[in-house]
Write a protein that holds these residues in place. Structure first.
Motif, mmCIF file in Angstrom:
data_model
loop_
_atom_site.group_PDB
_atom_site.id
_atom_site.type_symbol
_atom_site.label_atom_id
_atom_site.label_comp_id
_atom_site.label_asym_id
_atom_site.label_seq_id
_atom_site.Cartn_x
_atom_site.Cartn_y
_atom_site.Cartn_z
ATOM 1 N N LYS A 1 5.203 -5.304 -5.983
ATOM 2 C CA LYS A 1 4.342 -4.346 -6.722
ATOM 3 C C LYS A 1 4.178 -3.011 -5.620
ATOM 4 C CE LYS A 1 0.172 -3.344 -7.304
ATOM 5 N NZ LYS A 1 -0.035 -1.947 -7.407
ATOM 6 N N PRO B 1 0.734 -1.374 -0.153
ATOM 7 C CA PRO B 1 0.053 -0.083 0.191
ATOM 8 C C PRO B 1 0.952 1.279 -0.039
ATOM 9 C CG PRO B 1 0.291 -0.831 2.378
ATOM 10 C CD PRO B 1 1.162 -1.352 1.478
ATOM 11 N N TRP B 2 0.133 2.430 0.131
ATOM 12 C CA TRP B 2 1.099 3.743 0.073
ATOM 13 C C TRP B 2 1.255 4.308 1.301
ATOM 14 C CZ3 TRP B 2 -2.183 6.668 2.544
ATOM 15 C CH2 TRP B 2 -3.352 6.631 2.610
ATOM 16 N N GLU C 1 -2.957 -8.559 5.290
ATOM 17 C CA GLU C 1 -2.516 -7.286 6.275
ATOM 18 C C GLU C 1 -3.616 -6.249 6.040
ATOM 19 O OE1 GLU C 1 -1.357 -7.679 8.920
ATOM 20 O OE2 GLU C 1 0.172 -9.500 8.865
ATOM 21 N N VAL D 1 -8.490 -10.286 -3.498
ATOM 22 C CA VAL D 1 -7.101 -10.827 -3.541
ATOM 23 C C VAL D 1 -7.616 -12.259 -3.254
ATOM 24 C CG1 VAL D 1 -5.133 -11.330 -2.690
ATOM 25 C CG2 VAL D 1 -5.426 -9.035 -3.348
ATOM 26 N N PHE E 1 2.071 -10.149 13.786
ATOM 27 C CA PHE E 1 1.364 -9.151 13.724
ATOM 28 C C PHE E 1 0.077 -9.546 12.590
ATOM 29 C CE2 PHE E 1 -0.341 -5.203 11.893
ATOM 30 C CZ PHE E 1 -0.823 -4.614 12.786
ATOM 31 N N THR F 1 -10.174 -4.569 -0.933
ATOM 32 C CA THR F 1 -9.131 -5.194 -1.939
ATOM 33 C C THR F 1 -8.790 -6.627 -1.465
ATOM 34 O OG1 THR F 1 -8.369 -2.897 -2.680
ATOM 35 C CG2 THR F 1 -7.085 -4.756 -3.343
ATOM 36 N N GLY G 1 -7.278 -3.359 6.850
ATOM 37 C CA GLY G 1 -7.606 -2.502 7.546
ATOM 38 C C GLY G 1 -7.811 -2.546 9.058
ATOM 39 N N GLY G 2 -8.070 -1.586 9.621
ATOM 40 C CA GLY G 2 -8.625 -1.441 11.212
ATOM 41 C C GLY G 2 -9.256 -0.376 11.506
ATOM 42 N N GLY H 1 -0.617 -0.240 -12.098
ATOM 43 C CA GLY H 1 -1.704 0.202 -11.693
ATOM 44 C C GLY H 1 -2.304 -0.924 -10.893
ATOM 45 N N ASN H 2 -3.573 -0.884 -10.418
ATOM 46 C CA ASN H 2 -4.334 -1.964 -9.685
ATOM 47 C C ASN H 2 -4.456 -2.981 -10.360
ATOM 48 O OD1 ASN H 2 -4.678 -0.105 -7.684
ATOM 49 N ND2 ASN H 2 -6.758 0.354 -8.126
ATOM 50 N N PRO I 1 0.389 2.355 -6.710
ATOM 51 C CA PRO I 1 0.582 3.447 -8.010
ATOM 52 C C PRO I 1 0.899 4.904 -7.464
ATOM 53 C CG PRO I 1 -1.674 2.552 -7.898
ATOM 54 C CD PRO I 1 -0.774 1.570 -7.058
ATOM 55 N N CYS J 1 -2.572 1.444 9.404
ATOM 56 C CA CYS J 1 -3.453 0.395 9.862
ATOM 57 C C CYS J 1 -3.654 0.431 11.056
ATOM 58 C CB CYS J 1 -2.998 -1.023 9.403
ATOM 59 S SG CYS J 1 -1.446 -1.462 9.984
ATOM 60 N N GLY K 1 -2.128 -5.573 -10.087
ATOM 61 C CA GLY K 1 -2.093 -6.354 -8.743
ATOM 62 C C GLY K 1 -3.063 -7.515 -9.034
ATOM 63 N N THR L 1 -0.774 -6.290 1.521
ATOM 64 C CA THR L 1 -1.244 -5.286 2.614
ATOM 65 C C THR L 1 -1.708 -4.193 1.797
ATOM 66 O OG1 THR L 1 0.944 -5.640 3.914
ATOM 67 C CG2 THR L 1 -0.419 -3.777 4.343
HETATM 68 P P1 NAD Z 1 -5.645 -0.744 -1.472
HETATM 69 O O1 NAD Z 1 -6.227 -1.928 -0.946
HETATM 70 O O2 NAD Z 1 -6.548 0.214 -2.121
HETATM 71 O O3 NAD Z 1 -4.231 -0.833 -2.351
HETATM 72 C C1 NAD Z 1 -3.296 -1.924 -1.875
HETATM 73 C C2 NAD Z 1 -2.500 -2.462 -3.157
HETATM 74 O O4 NAD Z 1 -3.441 -3.207 -3.660
HETATM 75 C C3 NAD Z 1 -1.914 -1.401 -4.036
HETATM 76 O O5 NAD Z 1 -0.589 -1.697 -4.274
HETATM 77 C C4 NAD Z 1 -3.056 -1.527 -5.265
HETATM 78 O O6 NAD Z 1 -2.357 -1.099 -6.336
HETATM 79 C C5 NAD Z 1 -3.305 -2.912 -4.995
HETATM 80 N N1 NAD Z 1 -4.639 -3.401 -5.640
HETATM 81 C C6 NAD Z 1 -5.573 -2.664 -6.020
HETATM 82 N N2 NAD Z 1 -6.672 -3.479 -6.554
HETATM 83 C C7 NAD Z 1 -6.222 -4.653 -6.507
HETATM 84 C C8 NAD Z 1 -6.781 -5.904 -7.051
HETATM 85 N N3 NAD Z 1 -7.922 -6.005 -7.529
HETATM 86 N N4 NAD Z 1 -5.861 -7.102 -6.830
HETATM 87 C C9 NAD Z 1 -4.645 -6.779 -6.305
HETATM 88 N N5 NAD Z 1 -4.036 -5.792 -6.080
HETATM 89 C C10 NAD Z 1 -4.786 -4.672 -6.076
HETATM 90 O O7 NAD Z 1 -5.019 -0.176 -0.139
HETATM 91 P P2 NAD Z 1 -4.322 1.345 0.205
HETATM 92 O O8 NAD Z 1 -5.351 2.373 0.036
HETATM 93 O O9 NAD Z 1 -3.147 1.207 -0.736
HETATM 94 O O10 NAD Z 1 -3.770 1.080 1.588
HETATM 95 C C11 NAD Z 1 -4.528 1.575 2.752
HETATM 96 C C12 NAD Z 1 -5.230 0.331 3.326
HETATM 97 O O11 NAD Z 1 -4.118 -0.573 3.743
HETATM 98 C C13 NAD Z 1 -5.931 1.067 4.615
HETATM 99 O O12 NAD Z 1 -7.284 0.081 4.844
HETATM 100 C C14 NAD Z 1 -4.878 0.356 5.694
HETATM 101 O O13 NAD Z 1 -5.531 0.123 7.093
HETATM 102 C C15 NAD Z 1 -4.262 -0.978 5.157
HETATM 103 N N6 NAD Z 1 -3.115 -1.203 5.856
HETATM 104 C C16 NAD Z 1 -3.197 -2.541 6.519
HETATM 105 C C17 NAD Z 1 -1.807 -2.670 7.348
HETATM 106 C C18 NAD Z 1 -1.608 -3.982 7.993
HETATM 107 O O14 NAD Z 1 -0.684 -4.519 8.216
HETATM 108 N N7 NAD Z 1 -2.812 -4.731 8.539
HETATM 109 C C19 NAD Z 1 -0.569 -1.880 6.987
HETATM 110 C C20 NAD Z 1 -0.624 -0.622 6.177
HETATM 111 C C21 NAD Z 1 -2.026 -0.636 5.649
#
Ligand code: NAD
Length: 487
Positions: free
Chosen positions: A181, A156-157, A254, A240, A456, A236, A256-257, A212-213, A184, A288, A216, A231
């Motif tokens: 990956k 994630p970002w 991993e 997955v 974790f 999403t 959201g929370g 992009g997505n 984006p 998260c 993934g 993560t």
């Molecule tokens: P996101 O789910 O939008 O994207 C995460 C990644 O998944 C990106 O690289 C994205 O390009 C990719 N992606 C998007 N669509 C996909 C698909 N259909 N198949 C596979 N990959 C795909 O999340 P985000 O907005 O980048 O990150 C924020 C979220 O991540 C929050 O909910 C946060 O709580 C969570 N997070 C969780 C942890 C943890 O350890 N539990 C840690 C950090 C962030």
């Protein structure tokens, strides 16, 4: 100047302008723009991988797998440590790029790089060897652990380097090869790190593709990938899991929370206020396991809020490139608009009390950068989206309770289950409450500590499986039982 003209004038960033495929830095034909969240404007181009690039990278990772898996864990550890050393040595050089694409204050960008390197070293030192389950008159039973093959890591970002590098260390040390990956929204520093990897790792062991997505989604469906370590968001994560089912890939999710923290009547209020302000607002609340809901005992509500407001109103907000900032902008425009909508909805509720902050600085669509003031709002209940959903931003609701049972029940009334915490000076009482909170990690008198030797992950919809610690790293291995009679 039209947007088209701006895009035409963008260029790639030197040293962060290529995918890493089979040991070669390759630019490919397509690209996309990366936005500086402090201005809301694009500042650089990033190469965008195609499906053919993914096929090429999978072939490279598969080709590199047998030789990498055949090396000893000590040998692989030494190479993961060498990469970690390279990242730590490059922290000062890479931090400005991380701040530019992410928005976080420059000191925090530097810290993300150095802490990521530190965690890589710890993860690549965990005990991952085979075990003897039993050796007695009934026979000898061994548990042998093999690498899985090719791991697809999707990041994630919010911590682009730290979260990705944890996956890199765990996957490579256990003998897998890897395709990483980045998000984006924040791909560039990861591409810069891939150049460092190319210097120390054999070709094809670690590969990086930006895109992009769709990229993934292609990874989760690809037959040549054996495990997905993901993560990101719950929504999403579910995609997955569904996609990985077709090839029965191993998965770690991993997600959201909506972490609740409970401040009991006997808590040290100074420590609680400091810890809650830090956990809720570090990285602009985009963590998260950040505290996203505060429940305070009615008896100590007033003095606690006074202390919390004092801490939060002192936070300095501005462009991450300016020294001395505590918080930068929200990382991207959809997230800015989401947090802004939560804030506006909450403020308009009858009884809502904005105790500090409460406004956005970036305009309707973040034209002036995606800045939101650190905000505390009281007077809300669990029907309000800011309370019952994951806001992932610097807007914290504070609710009060009259009994611990009630607080536990309200904290647990969610589909999330990542983290939670309890503040109390009575250890027995705190442990009793902690045991009732349905979260993968419950902290007492702190919140959000991330340690490489501690598993974790989330309960309920906050995840599937664990990362870190021996338990987490075992998820990058396949268990084989070898059984024979005694003698
Ligand atoms: P996101 O789910 O939008 O994207 C995460 C990644 O998944 C990106 O690289 C994205 O390009 C990719 N992606 C998007 N669509 C996909 C698909 N259909 N198949 C596979 N990959 C795909 O999340 P985000 O907005 O980048 O990150 C924020 C979220 O991540 C929050 O909910 C946060 O709580 C969570 N997070 C969780 C942890 C943890 O350890 N539990 C840690 C950090 C962030």
């Amino acid at each position: 100047m039209g947007e088209g003209t701006v895009l035409e004038r963008l260029e790639m960033v030197e040293g962060a302008n290529a995918h890493l495929i089979g040991g070669k830095l390759i630019q490919g034909n397509a690209s996309f723009a990366v936005i500086d969240p402090a201005t809301g404007r694009p500042f650089a181009l990033c190469p965008e991988a195609s499906q053919a690039d993914l096929d090429a990278v999978v072939a490279a990772a598969r080709a590199a797998f047998p030789a990498w898996a055949a090396r000893t864990p000590e040998d692989r550890r030494a190479l993961v440590h060498a990469l970690a050393d390279n990242i730590a040595a490059a922290a000062d050089r890479l931090a400005p790029l991380l701040t530019r694409e992410h928005g976080k204050p420059i000191e925090q960008a530097r810290m993300e790089l150095t802490v990521a390197a530190h965690h890589m070293k710890q993860l690549a030192a965990l005990e991952i060897g085979d075990e003897v389950l039993r050796d007695d008159a009934r026979g000898k039973v061994e548990l042998r652990y093999h690498p899985l093959g090719v791991v697809g890591a999707i990041a994630p970002w919010n911590f682009p380097i730290a979260l990705a590098m944890h996956k890199v260390a765990q996957a490579l040390y256990t003998g897998n090869t890897l395709i990483l990956k980045p998000s984006p929204y924040t791909p560039l520093t990861t591409l810069a790190v891939s150049g460092l990897a190319a210097d120390v790792l054999p070709a094809g062991v670690m590969n990086v593709l930006a895109g992009g997505n769709d990229l993934g989604a292609w990874m989760t469906a690809h037959e040549g990938i054996d495990k997905i370590s993901f993560t990101g968001s719950v929504a999403t994560g579910k995609k997955v899991m569904a996609s990985a089912a077709a090839t029965l890939k191993r998965i770690t999710l991993e997600l959201g929370g909506n972490d609740a923290t409970l401040v009991l009547a006997d808590a040290d209020l100074d420590k609680a206020a400091a810890g809650i302000a830090r956990s809720g607002f570090y990285n602009c609340g985009q963590i998260c396991m950040a505290i996203k809901r505060v429940y305070v005992d009615e008896q100590v509500r007033a003095p606690f809020l006074e202390k919390l407001v004092e801490k939060v109103s002192a936070l300095r907000v501005g462009p991450g490139s300016e020294p001395g900032m505590d918080m930068g902008p929200i990382q991207n425009r959809p997230q800015y608009e989401k947090v802004k909508a939560y804030l506006e909805d909450a403020v308009a509720r009858p009884g809502a009390e904005v105790l500090t902050g409460g406004s956005v600085r970036g305009g309707e669509h973040g034209e002036g950068g995606y800045f939101i003031e650190p905000t505390i709002i009281a007077g809300l209940d669990e029907t309000v989206p800011l309370v019952c959903e994951e806001q992932f931003g610097p807007v914290m609701p504070v609710l009060s309770f009259t009994s611990e049972d009630e607080a536990v029940q309200r904290a647990n009334a969610t589909r999330f289950g990542l983290g939670a915490s309890v503040w109390s000076t009575d250890e027995t009482r705190a442990r009793a409450v902690a045991g009732q909170l349905m979260a993968g990690t419950v902290w007492i008198n702190r919140h959000g500590l991330n340690e490489s030797d501690v598993p974790f992950g989330g309960m309920k919809e906050s995840g599937y499986g664990r990362e870190h610690g021996v338990l987490g790293i075992r998820a990058y291995q396949e268990l084989q039982v070898v059984s024979r009679p005694t003698g």
